[in-house]
Structure formats: structure tokens, C-alpha cells
Write a protein that holds these residues in place. Structure first.
Motif, PDB file in Angstrom:
ATOM      1  N   VAL A   7       0.841  -1.203   0.000  1.00  0.00           N
ATOM      2  CA  VAL A   7       0.000   0.000   0.000  1.00  0.00           C
ATOM      3  C   VAL A   7       0.872   1.247   0.000  1.00  0.00           C
ATOM      4  CG1 VAL A   7      -1.655   1.354   1.345  1.00  0.00           C
ATOM      5  CG2 VAL A   7      -1.967  -1.104   1.108  1.00  0.00           C
ATOM      6  N   PHE A   8       1.943   1.219   0.820  1.00  0.00           N
ATOM      7  CA  PHE A   8       2.844   2.372   0.882  1.00  0.00           C
ATOM      8  C   PHE A   8       3.448   2.647  -0.495  1.00  0.00           C
ATOM      9  CE2 PHE A   8       7.203   4.038   1.369  1.00  0.00           C
ATOM     10  CZ  PHE A   8       6.898   5.273   1.906  1.00  0.00           C
ATOM     11  N   LEU A   9       3.920   1.583  -1.157  1.00  0.00           N
ATOM     12  CA  LEU A   9       4.492   1.768  -2.498  1.00  0.00           C
ATOM     13  C   LEU A   9       3.420   2.273  -3.466  1.00  0.00           C
ATOM     14  CD1 LEU A   9       6.790  -1.384  -2.672  1.00  0.00           C
ATOM     15  CD2 LEU A   9       7.517   1.004  -2.550  1.00  0.00           C
ATOM     16  N   GLY A  10       2.192   1.818  -3.279  1.00  0.00           N
ATOM     17  CA  GLY A  10       1.087   2.300  -4.112  1.00  0.00           C
ATOM     18  C   GLY A  10       0.873   3.792  -3.914  1.00  0.00           C
ATOM     19  N   VAL A  11       0.984   4.245  -2.668  1.00  0.00           N
ATOM     20  CA  VAL A  11       0.839   5.681  -2.386  1.00  0.00           C
ATOM     21  C   VAL A  11       1.948   6.463  -3.096  1.00  0.00           C
ATOM     22  CG1 VAL A  11       0.955   7.434  -0.572  1.00  0.00           C
ATOM     23  CG2 VAL A  11      -0.353   5.344  -0.192  1.00  0.00           C
ATOM     24  N   LEU A  71      -1.662   0.642  -7.626  1.00  0.00           N
ATOM     25  CA  LEU A  71      -2.487   1.316  -6.618  1.00  0.00           C
ATOM     26  C   LEU A  71      -3.415   0.355  -5.876  1.00  0.00           C
ATOM     27  CD1 LEU A  71      -1.316   3.784  -7.961  1.00  0.00           C
ATOM     28  CD2 LEU A  71      -3.610   4.739  -8.178  1.00  0.00           C
ATOM     29  N   LEU A  72      -4.091  -0.509  -6.615  1.00  0.00           N
ATOM     30  CA  LEU A  72      -5.053  -1.406  -5.958  1.00  0.00           C
ATOM     31  C   LEU A  72      -4.780  -2.869  -6.288  1.00  0.00           C
ATOM     32  CD1 LEU A  72      -7.610  -2.101  -4.378  1.00  0.00           C
ATOM     33  CD2 LEU A  72      -8.933  -1.597  -6.433  1.00  0.00           C
ATOM     34  N   GLN A  73      -4.567  -3.168  -7.586  1.00  0.00           N
ATOM     35  CA  GLN A  73      -4.436  -4.566  -7.981  1.00  0.00           C
ATOM     36  C   GLN A  73      -3.293  -5.259  -7.232  1.00  0.00           C
ATOM     37  OE1 GLN A  73      -6.527  -6.162 -10.393  1.00  0.00           O
ATOM     38  NE2 GLN A  73      -5.581  -7.912  -9.421  1.00  0.00           N
ATOM     39  N   VAL A  74      -2.118  -4.631  -7.192  1.00  0.00           N
ATOM     40  CA  VAL A  74      -0.966  -5.267  -6.542  1.00  0.00           C
ATOM     41  C   VAL A  74      -1.180  -5.419  -5.029  1.00  0.00           C
ATOM     42  CG1 VAL A  74       1.505  -5.081  -6.070  1.00  0.00           C
ATOM     43  CG2 VAL A  74       0.636  -4.598  -8.362  1.00  0.00           C
ATOM     44  N   PRO A  75      -1.554  -4.340  -4.314  1.00  0.00           N
ATOM     45  CA  PRO A  75      -1.798  -4.537  -2.871  1.00  0.00           C
ATOM     46  C   PRO A  75      -2.871  -5.596  -2.589  1.00  0.00           C
ATOM     47  CG  PRO A  75      -1.667  -2.205  -3.377  1.00  0.00           C
ATOM     48  CD  PRO A  75      -1.641  -2.921  -4.688  1.00  0.00           C
ATOM     49  N   ALA A 108       6.639  -8.189  -7.316  1.00  0.00           N
ATOM     50  CA  ALA A 108       5.527  -7.230  -7.221  1.00  0.00           C
ATOM     51  C   ALA A 108       6.010  -5.908  -6.634  1.00  0.00           C
ATOM     52  CB  ALA A 108       4.406  -7.815  -6.363  1.00  0.00           C
ATOM     53  N   TYR A 109       6.797  -5.999  -5.566  1.00  0.00           N
ATOM     54  CA  TYR A 109       7.366  -4.776  -4.976  1.00  0.00           C
ATOM     55  C   TYR A 109       8.237  -4.051  -5.992  1.00  0.00           C
ATOM     56  CZ  TYR A 109       6.013  -6.185  -0.221  1.00  0.00           C
ATOM     57  OH  TYR A 109       5.323  -6.526   0.902  1.00  0.00           O
ATOM     58  N   GLY A 110       9.044  -4.845  -6.705  1.00  0.00           N
ATOM     59  CA  GLY A 110       9.956  -4.259  -7.693  1.00  0.00           C
ATOM     60  C   GLY A 110       9.180  -3.498  -8.755  1.00  0.00           C
TER      61      GLY A 110
END
Lengths: 266, 263
Positions: A151-155, A215-219, A235-237
Motif C-alpha cells: 500500500v505504501f508503495l502504491g501511495v 495502486l489497488l491490484q498489486v496490494p 511485485a514490490y519491484g
């Protein structure tokens, strides 16, 4: 560093003032969650395991979307309207004289805002969803931690996109059109209208490769346990790569825009 | 009415000053509303029926709700800014002008770009009428414009009630979104998708079902899930009139209780 921590804390505190608005928002997210959940139930009962999710996972996805919509600012909002207004009125010139980095300043404020919205707008709809529907929430706290990092990475990715949108106001003066275009991309390609795994064929592949899927799909997929081990790192990468690229682009445009301000001011 | 027209005209002229931006936002409005229809199309890429309804049938519901909501949004959409005016005290300026406050608030920042939503709804409705195999009787033809206008009036009433509510709860404009945008989303899908209690709620408590569900079930020749009599399909104008009367009452009560900001 201390400065930006203070700015982030300020960003958080600022939103704690809007208590009635937060409660109203929680109510609205919950209503939308219920409506969308029923449409997903109709869809998944006709096609079980659509997009690789069973019905409980699909419903979890719905409620995660409602819980994260404000945190990762899928509908926009947060700082960009304010920044666009400052660019339009010329107040931005004052910001540029301050002994703080423009991009980091707004990023810190936006992280604070996101943290507030995760708690203020996220927890209650998700808890309601879990009580009223049969969700597939993980029991392992490590999965939740992995989810929070995603979520943080999405932000970060969300911020970097919206920062670019705001900077466009230097050239266009009125940023509303660009903001709406970006909003459209965000709504559709973040997986908010339907999980990106349900998008057919090439459209799905493109959608999953675009920055908005961070933003949403990965988290959501991290929480549903679809990314583990090396897959989780990948995924993080993916998220980090887009964040770095877009933040870098923001730097470049910021430098170009700053030169422009000096020319106008002189 | 005249005041509304003048204020709206002023805002149209001011929007046209940034023509490129207007075109972009109007297209954005069109595309943004098209997104949920794209979502429905994506769903129907995987299934033949949703809640027992085919794609043209769902498109009929979607288009009807979209046009009704779009009309209300065009005329009354600015009402949701009322909370901000109450908070920063600029409502006072409107009170001293010799023009009805409701007209001023409703026409405030009148946004022509909202035509995007209406045209998108009309397109989908047009597609539905073309694709559906309906046996058109005079009654069925008559009920369509009746449905769109009554639906717009019902949604407008919701906007006014929501605004009246903001005289007390100054920054709770989002609650209104749950009925306007949320209601619009709900009505895009067939009533069979939802739990019976939800259907009862939007039929008898917040009468959104009269926007499109009840008249559309008549046009489509489908039974309403609550086994209500057929003639209810013709009551939307009455329900709309009732809603507007209630909304007017709520607005007056709200306005009377308004006290300006302290500072």
C-alpha cells in the motif's frame, strides 16, 4: 529528514480535523461497497473463479477497493488541487524560495494524508465488509505487513502521477482537464471498476503493466496471498520501479518549470 | 427561473474562456461516466446474463438511470458545494441578493461539461432500444420520456435534501453521494441482483426504484421482484412531485435554521 517527518505529521493532523466529513465518507464507501459486492456476487455466481478469484476473494477485492480508494487517492484529491491553485495564482514562487525541496515537501504531506485515510476511511468499511459478507482475509500477520508495504508503495506511485499532473499547470495554467484525464486512467486501470485479472486479453496485459495497477491490484493480490516469495519481491519491484521512474520524471519537469517561473517573474 | 438562467449563462461564458479545458473536461465527463458501462461490457464478456438480464436489458436500465441522473446533475449538481459556502460564510452574500437562494446555489458554477454524462446515457439508451426486441405499444412509448423526466426530478429532490442537510452537517456532502452516485450505480443493475431488503429500501424508503426500475420492468415485460402491481410503473411523476415537495420543505427548514459563521 526531521522537517519532512513534521510535514507528514502535519498532513495527517490536518485531516483529523474533518471528522464529520470522514464519517460521511466512510458511510458512502460502505454503501458503494454493498452495491458493488452484490454485482460481483451476481457475476461470480455465473462464472465461479473468474479472473482466478473465488467468490470470497472477489468480495475481499471489492472491500479492499473501498478501503484504499482514498488512501491511494484513486479518485485524485489530496494535494494536487491545492498545488495547481498555487501555480495558477503564482503563490508557487514563494514555495520555491523556502529552504525545502518542493517535491519532497508535498510527498511528505501526501504520505501523512494517506496514513490518515488508511485509518480513517479504510478500517471501518473493511470491517463492515468482513462482518456482512464472507471475505477471504488472511490470518497471518506477515501477510498484512506485506500488504501494508505494498500500500505504501502504491501511495508513492499515486503521488508521483498526481505530482506530474499538478506540474502540467505550469504550462496549461488550468490543470482541471489533465487532472480529470489522470483521474480516468486511475479509476479504470487501478482495477477499481473490475479486477485487472478479469480484463480480457491484451487489454488485461497492458492494464497490469501500467503504473496504476500498483495502486489497488498489486496490494489486493498481496493481501489475497497471490504474491509470495520471489513473486512478492517482483511485485514490490514493479511498484518501486514505477515510483522511481515517475518521481524522476517529476524532478525533471520541476526543474524545467522552475526555470519558467524565474523567466515570468523577472 | 430567470435568475437561474442568468447565473448559469454567466458561468457558461466563463467556462468558455478556457475552451481547451472545457473540451477536455466535457470529454472527461463523458468518458468517466462511460467507465461504468465499460465495466458492464467487461462483465458481459464473461457471462450471457447478469441476474437473469441480458446486456441490452441492462443497457436500458443503465441508460435510463444515466440520463435521469445526468439531467439532475446538470441542473442541481452544484448544490453539493453548499457545505463549503456554509463553512466559509460566503452564503451570506447570496442571502442579501433579491433572488431566491435556491436558484443561486443551484446555478452556482453551472457546469456545461455535465452534458457529457447525459449524452453518454442517451447513447447507451439508444443502443438498448435498438438492440432490444420490445413490442412497442403507445403506453410503452409514453413511459420512456415520463421515466427520464420523473427520474431527473427525483434525483434533483435528493440533491436539494442533501444540500438542506448540510446546513446542519456542514462538511457531510459525501453522504449525499451515497444516494446520488450510489443510487445511480445501483439502478444501473437489475433489481434481481440485490438482496430483497435492499430492493425494499430503495422502493419504499428512498424511492429511487421509481427512477427506472419500476417503469423499465413494465417496458421490458418483466415482473418486479417485490410482486408490486403493474400500474405502479406509471406513478413516477407522482412520486417525483412528492419528493420535490418534501425537498422544498427540507430546504426551507434548513435555510431558516442557518446561522452565519462566527468569525
Amino acid at each position: 529528514m526531521r522537517l519532512y517527518a513534521a510535514v507528514a505529521a502535519g498532513g495527517f493532523r490536518r485531516y483529523t480535523t474533518y471528522r464529520i466529513a470522514t464519517a460521511a465518507g466512510v458511510f458512502t464507501n460502505t454503501v458503494f461497497g454493498v452495491i458493488v459486492a452484490y454485482t460481483y456476487m451476481a457475476l461470480w455466481s455465473a462464472r465461479p473463479r473468474l479472473g482466478g478469484y473465488d467468490q470470497a476473494e472477489a468480495l475481499t477485492y471489492v472491500w479492499l477497493g473501498q478501503a484504499l480508494i482514498m488512501t491511494v487517492a484513486m479518485m485524485g484529491g489530496g494535494f494536487e488541487d491545492e498545488l495547481i491553485e498555487r501555480i495558477r495564482t503564482g503563490d508557487i514562487a514563494i514555495d520555491l524560495y523556502r529552504p525545502a525541496d518542493l517535491q519532497l515537501w508535498w510527498l511528505a504531506a501526501d504520505v501523512g494524508r494517506a496514513a490518515f485515510h488508511l485509518l480513517g476511511r479504510g478500517l471501518v468499511p473493511l470491517a463492515f465488509g468482513a462482518l456482512a459478507f464472507d471475505l477471504a482475509l488472511p490470518a497471518d500477520p506477515r501477510t498484512w505487513l506485506a500488504f501494508l508495504l505494498a500500500v505504501f508503495l502504491g501511495v508513492l506511485v499515486s503521488f508521483s502521477i498526481r505530482y506530474l499532473v499538478a506540474l502540467s499547470a505550469f504550462w496549461l495554467l488550468d490543470g482541471a482537464g489533465v487532472a480529470q484525464m489522470a483521474w480516468l486512467g486511475g479509476m479504470f486501470f487501478s482495477g477499481m471498476v473490475l479486477p485487472l485479472t478479469v480484463f480480457p486479453g491484451a487489454l488485461g496485459e497492458v492494464a497490469r503493466a501500467l503504473p496504476w495497477s500498483a495502486l489497488l491490484q498489486v496490494p489486493a493480490d498481496v493481501l489475497l496471498g497471490r504474491h509470495t516469495g520471489w513473486g512478492l519481491l517482483r511485485a514490490y519491484g514493479f511498484q518501486f520501479g514505477w515510483a522511481a521512474l515517475l518521481l524522476g520524471a517529476g524532478r525533471v519537469f520541476q526543474a524545467a518549470a522552475t526555470r519558467r517561473v524565474v523567466v515570468q517573474g523577472g | 427561473m430567470r435568475a437561474y438562467r442568468l447565473i448559469a449563462g454567466m458561468w457558461i461564458r466563463s467556462t468558455m474562456a478556457y475552451r481547451a479545458s472545457f473540451l477536455m473536461t466535457a470529454f472527461g465527463n463523458f468518458a468517466a461516466t462511460a467507465l461504468d458501462f465499460v465495466a458492464i461490457l467487461l462483465m458481459f464478456a464473461h457471462v450471457d446474463a447478469l441476474g437473469g438480464f441480458t446486456l441490452p436489458e441492462v443497457a436500458f436500465l443503465y441508460g435510463a438511470s444515466g440520463v435521469a441522473f445526468g439531467l439532475a446533475d446538470l441542473v442541481m449538481g452544484s448544490m453539493e458545494r453548499l457545505g463549503r459556502r456554509v463553512r466559509d460564510g460566503t452564503l451570506d452574500t447570496l442571502l442579501v441578493r433579491p433572488v431566491p437562494v435556491l436558484a443561486q446555489v443551484a446555478a452556482d458554477r453551472f457546469a456545461l461539461r455535465r452534458l457529457g454524462r447525459i449524452s453518454q446515457g442517451l447513447l447507451v439508451l439508444g443502443y438498448a432500444v435498438w438492440a432490444l426486441d420490445i413490442h412497442w405499444t403507445p403506453l410503452r412509448v409514453l413511459i420512456v420520456p415520463l421515466m427520464l423526466l420523473s427520474g431527473a426530478a427525483i434525483f434533483s429532490a435528493v440533491y436539494v435534501v442533501g444540500a438542506a442537510f448540510q446546513f446542519w452537517a456542514q462538511d457531510a456532502s459525501e453522504v449525499q453521494n451515497s444516494v446520488t452516485y450510489g443510487g445511480n450505480t445501483l439502478l444501473q443493475y437489475p433489481p434481481t441482483v440485490f438482496a430483497k431488503d435492499m430492493v425494499r429500501g430503495v422502493t419504499f424508503v428512498v424511492p429511487l426504484a421509481f427512477v427506472n426500475w419500476l417503469p423499465a420492468m413494465y417496458v421490458l415485460g418483466r415482473p418486479y421482484p417485490l410482486d408490486l402491481p403493474d400500474w405502479l410503473a406509471f406513478t413516477p411523476p407522482l412520486v417525483a412531485a412528492g419528493c420535490c415537495a418534501l425537498a422544498g420543505l427540507a430546504w426551507r427548514t434548513g435555510l431558516r435554521s442557518y446561522r452565519s459563521t462566527g468569525s
